[in-house]
Design a protein around this motif. Structure first.
Motif, PDB file in Angstrom:
ATOM      1  N   VAL A  12      30.366  60.848   3.687  1.00 18.58           N
ATOM      2  CA  VAL A  12      30.631  59.929   2.593  1.00 18.58           C
ATOM      3  C   VAL A  12      30.071  60.522   1.307  1.00 18.58           C
ATOM      4  O   VAL A  12      29.096  61.288   1.342  1.00 18.58           O
ATOM      5  CB  VAL A  12      30.016  58.545   2.888  1.00 18.58           C
ATOM      6  N   GLN A  13      30.684  60.195   0.191  1.00 17.47           N
ATOM      7  CA  GLN A  13      30.177  60.659  -1.101  1.00 17.47           C
ATOM      8  C   GLN A  13      28.986  59.822  -1.545  1.00 17.47           C
ATOM      9  O   GLN A  13      28.845  58.653  -1.152  1.00 17.47           O
ATOM     10  CB  GLN A  13      31.280  60.581  -2.152  1.00 17.47           C
ATOM     11  N   ALA A  14      28.156  60.421  -2.355  1.00 17.89           N
ATOM     12  CA  ALA A  14      27.014  59.697  -2.917  1.00 17.89           C
ATOM     13  C   ALA A  14      27.503  58.435  -3.627  1.00 17.89           C
ATOM     14  O   ALA A  14      28.521  58.456  -4.320  1.00 17.89           O
ATOM     15  CB  ALA A  14      26.247  60.593  -3.882  1.00 17.89           C
ATOM     16  N   GLY A  15      26.768  57.349  -3.411  1.00 18.12           N
ATOM     17  CA  GLY A  15      27.151  56.060  -3.961  1.00 18.12           C
ATOM     18  C   GLY A  15      28.008  55.225  -3.034  1.00 18.12           C
ATOM     19  O   GLY A  15      28.220  54.036  -3.285  1.00 18.12           O
ATOM     20  N   GLY A  16      28.490  55.841  -1.967  1.00 18.65           N
ATOM     21  CA  GLY A  16      29.348  55.140  -1.027  1.00 18.65           C
ATOM     22  C   GLY A  16      28.571  54.351   0.001  1.00 18.65           C
ATOM     23  O   GLY A  16      27.341  54.242  -0.062  1.00 18.65           O
ATOM     24  N   SER A  17      29.315  53.797   0.958  1.00 24.65           N
ATOM     25  CA  SER A  17      28.731  52.938   1.987  1.00 24.65           C
ATOM     26  C   SER A  17      29.228  53.339   3.369  1.00 24.65           C
ATOM     27  O   SER A  17      30.324  53.885   3.522  1.00 24.65           O
ATOM     28  CB  SER A  17      29.106  51.469   1.740  1.00 24.65           C
ATOM     29  N   LEU A  18      28.410  53.049   4.346  1.00 22.80           N
ATOM     30  CA  LEU A  18      28.776  53.177   5.754  1.00 22.80           C
ATOM     31  C   LEU A  18      28.116  52.051   6.519  1.00 22.80           C
ATOM     32  O   LEU A  18      27.046  51.554   6.116  1.00 22.80           O
ATOM     33  CB  LEU A  18      28.290  54.506   6.340  1.00 22.80           C
ATOM     34  N   ARG A  19      28.733  51.655   7.622  1.00 21.36           N
ATOM     35  CA  ARG A  19      28.085  50.714   8.522  1.00 21.36           C
ATOM     36  C   ARG A  19      27.978  51.350   9.901  1.00 21.36           C
ATOM     37  O   ARG A  19      28.997  51.705  10.518  1.00 21.36           O
ATOM     38  CB  ARG A  19      28.845  49.387   8.627  1.00 21.36           C
ATOM     39  N   LEU A  20      26.758  51.466  10.362  1.00 22.33           N
ATOM     40  CA  LEU A  20      26.502  51.979  11.702  1.00 22.33           C
ATOM     41  C   LEU A  20      26.428  50.811  12.682  1.00 22.33           C
ATOM     42  O   LEU A  20      25.955  49.725  12.337  1.00 22.33           O
ATOM     43  CB  LEU A  20      25.207  52.764  11.749  1.00 22.33           C
ATOM     44  N   MET A  83      24.718  50.432   5.161  1.00 20.61           N
ATOM     45  CA  MET A  83      24.084  51.371   4.233  1.00 20.61           C
ATOM     46  C   MET A  83      24.916  51.443   2.961  1.00 20.61           C
ATOM     47  O   MET A  83      26.079  51.859   3.000  1.00 20.61           O
ATOM     48  CB  MET A  83      23.983  52.746   4.886  1.00 20.61           C
ATOM     49  N   ASN A  84      24.325  51.028   1.861  1.00 24.20           N
ATOM     50  CA  ASN A  84      24.988  51.050   0.560  1.00 24.20           C
ATOM     51  C   ASN A  84      24.270  52.007  -0.378  1.00 24.20           C
ATOM     52  O   ASN A  84      23.133  52.394  -0.132  1.00 24.20           O
ATOM     53  CB  ASN A  84      25.010  49.649  -0.043  1.00 24.20           C
ATOM     54  N   SER A  85      24.957  52.358  -1.455  1.00 29.31           N
ATOM     55  CA  SER A  85      24.377  53.244  -2.481  1.00 29.31           C
ATOM     56  C   SER A  85      23.773  54.484  -1.849  1.00 29.31           C
ATOM     57  O   SER A  85      22.630  54.874  -2.145  1.00 29.31           O
ATOM     58  CB  SER A  85      23.314  52.485  -3.292  1.00 29.31           C
ATOM     59  N   LEU A  86      24.525  55.106  -0.976  1.00 23.49           N
ATOM     60  CA  LEU A  86      24.003  56.257  -0.231  1.00 23.49           C
ATOM     61  C   LEU A  86      23.706  57.431  -1.150  1.00 23.49           C
ATOM     62  O   LEU A  86      24.399  57.666  -2.153  1.00 23.49           O
ATOM     63  CB  LEU A  86      24.989  56.654   0.862  1.00 23.49           C
ATOM     64  N   LYS A  87      22.671  58.162  -0.774  1.00 24.33           N
ATOM     65  CA  LYS A  87      22.208  59.325  -1.526  1.00 24.33           C
ATOM     66  C   LYS A  87      22.249  60.553  -0.624  1.00 24.33           C
ATOM     67  O   LYS A  87      22.161  60.419   0.599  1.00 24.33           O
ATOM     68  CB  LYS A  87      20.771  59.094  -2.005  1.00 24.33           C
ATOM     69  N   PRO A  88      22.333  61.735  -1.202  1.00 23.83           N
ATOM     70  CA  PRO A  88      22.314  62.943  -0.357  1.00 23.83           C
ATOM     71  C   PRO A  88      21.077  63.014   0.542  1.00 23.83           C
ATOM     72  O   PRO A  88      21.167  63.513   1.671  1.00 23.83           O
ATOM     73  CB  PRO A  88      22.327  64.069  -1.390  1.00 23.83           C
TER      74      PRO A  88
END
Length: 124
Positions: A12-20, A83-88
Motif C-alpha cells: 500500500v502507498q503511504a497514507g493508505g489503509s489496510l485491514r488485517l 490500519m490507517n494513515s500508513l507510513k513506510p
C-alpha cells in the motif's frame, strides 16, 4: 490449543489503509485476549495492539496510537487490525497472538499462541 491464521496484508502507498484479519480455530476463541505484533527485518518483535476477551480495554503501542484500531468478533472467531494513515516505517510482518491472561500487556512472552504472520509493505 488455538490455531491462528492472519490475512489482509499487502502493498500500500503511504497514507493508505489496510485491514488485517486473524481467524482462530481450536479452543474457545472468546477465552483469549488477543494481540497484534509486528517485526521488521533486523528488528525485535514490536507490540502493536491488544484487546481483552470480551472486546474491551483496547490498548496500543505508542507508534500506532490514533492510526490503528483493534477489534474482535467472537461470533466469527476473528480479530481485526484496521490500519490507517500508513507510513513506510509500518512495513513489517504482522503477527496475531492469543493469550490466556485477561490483560496480557505488550510483552511477547505473555502470549501463548502465534500465527505465521502476514507481510505489510508501505511504499513512500
Amino acid at each position: 490449543q488455538v490455531q491462528l491464521v492472519e490475512s489482509g496484508g499487502g502493498l500500500v502507498q503511504a497514507g493508505g489503509s489496510l485491514r488485517l484479519s486473524c481467524a482462530a480455530s481450536g479452543r474457545t476463541f472468546s477465552s483469549y485476549a488477543m494481540g497484534w505484533f509486528r517485526q521488521a527485518p533486523g528488528k525485535e518483535r514490536e507490540f502493536v495492539a491488544a484487546i481483552s476477551w470480551y472486546g474491551g480495554n483496547p490498548y496500543y503501542g505508542d507508534s500506532v496510537k490514533g492510526r490503528f484500531t483493534i477489534s474482535r468478533d467472537n461470533a466469527k472467531n476473528t480479530v481485526y487490525l484496521q490500519m490507517n494513515s500508513l507510513k513506510p516505517e509500518d512495513t513489517a510482518v504482522y503477527y496475531c497472538a492469543a493469550s490466556i491472561a485477561m490483560l496480557p500487556g505488550p510483552k511477547v512472552y505473555a502470549y501463548d499462541y502465534w500465527g505465521q504472520g502476514t507481510q505489510v509493505t508501505v511504499s513512500s
